[in-house]
Enzyme design. Structure first.
Site, short mmCIF file in Angstrom:
data_model
loop_
_atom_site.label_atom_id
_atom_site.label_comp_id
_atom_site.label_asym_id
_atom_site.label_seq_id
_atom_site.Cartn_x
_atom_site.Cartn_y
_atom_site.Cartn_z
CB ALA A 142 -0.93 -0.01 1.21
CB CYS A 143 3.86 2.28 1.89
SG CYS A 143 4.93 0.84 1.74
CB ALA A 144 5.33 1.09 -2.97
#
Length: 208
Positions: A142-144
């Protein structure tokens, strides 16, 4: 002097970042507490200039309550149900799609996610077509999620570039149903089959 409702802005080297408010309708009973509180603020401000912070106690309590609820849910049979849904999803995709490989298959994995490589295809093209069909997926964590680069985790696993660059991550939640899994299988198989046909016709990786 504090009259009615007073806002005390907490400054950390610049504009207000957080506020604390109190109301002293019962002035005769609360004036002393208000004076003590203001005195406390002055003392702390002198001891820790520009670092006056109010702890987010409600947030801490909320997080603790959420963690307790999650822990209780993890003890239920629903976790096993979702794991079986993921296994069925992966098996159906690999049976229906040539070149589909489950990344990390055989290793301990998160029961709620599935990462499948579609060798010879581009992750970006797959995601665009899945989105058009209403199926949400991603190329990595999710962070990328906005990155078009291959997942650094897959790179650390030393996967071949054609496999890493064609990998898609699918996620499930406790509300995922059998019908949604069936629909997801249908969409994924259709999208990948279409991209395979486009690739064969053009002799190169399809771009949409």
């Amino acid at each position: 002097e504090a009259k009615g409702a007073a806002d005390i802005w907490v400054l950390i080297g610049g504009p207000p970042c957080q506020s604390f408010s109190y109301n002293n309708h019962a002035r005769s009973a609360s004036n002393r507490r208000a004076r003590l509180f203001r005195q406390y603020l002055r003392i702390v401000a002198k001891l820790r200039p520009k670092m006056l912070v109010m702890e987010n106690v409600p947030g801490m309590l909320g997080l603790a309550a959420a963690a307790e609820l999650v822990h209780q849910w993890l003890q239920t049979a629903d976790r096993s149900r979702l794991a079986s849904l993921r296994e069925r999803f992966e098996q159906a995709i690999c049976d229906a799609v040539d070149g589909a490989i489950v990344n990390g298959s055989g290793a301990p994995r998160n029961w709620a996610t599935s990462n499948i490589a579609f060798t010879g295809l581009e992750t970006e093209s797959i995601l665009l077509m899945l989105s058009e069909k209403g199926l949400c997926a991603s190329g990595g964590s999710a962070c990328a999620s906005g990155s078009l680069e291959a997942s650094p985790v897959l790179a650390a696993m030393h996967l071949p570039s054609d496999r890493a660059n064609g990998s898609v991550r699918f996620s499930m939640c406790r509300n995922t149903t059998d019908a949604e899994i069936d629909r997801a299988i249908e969409i994924v198989v259709g999208v990948v089959s279409r991209l395979r046909a486009m690739t064969s016709a053009t002799g190169s990786k399809a771009a949409v």
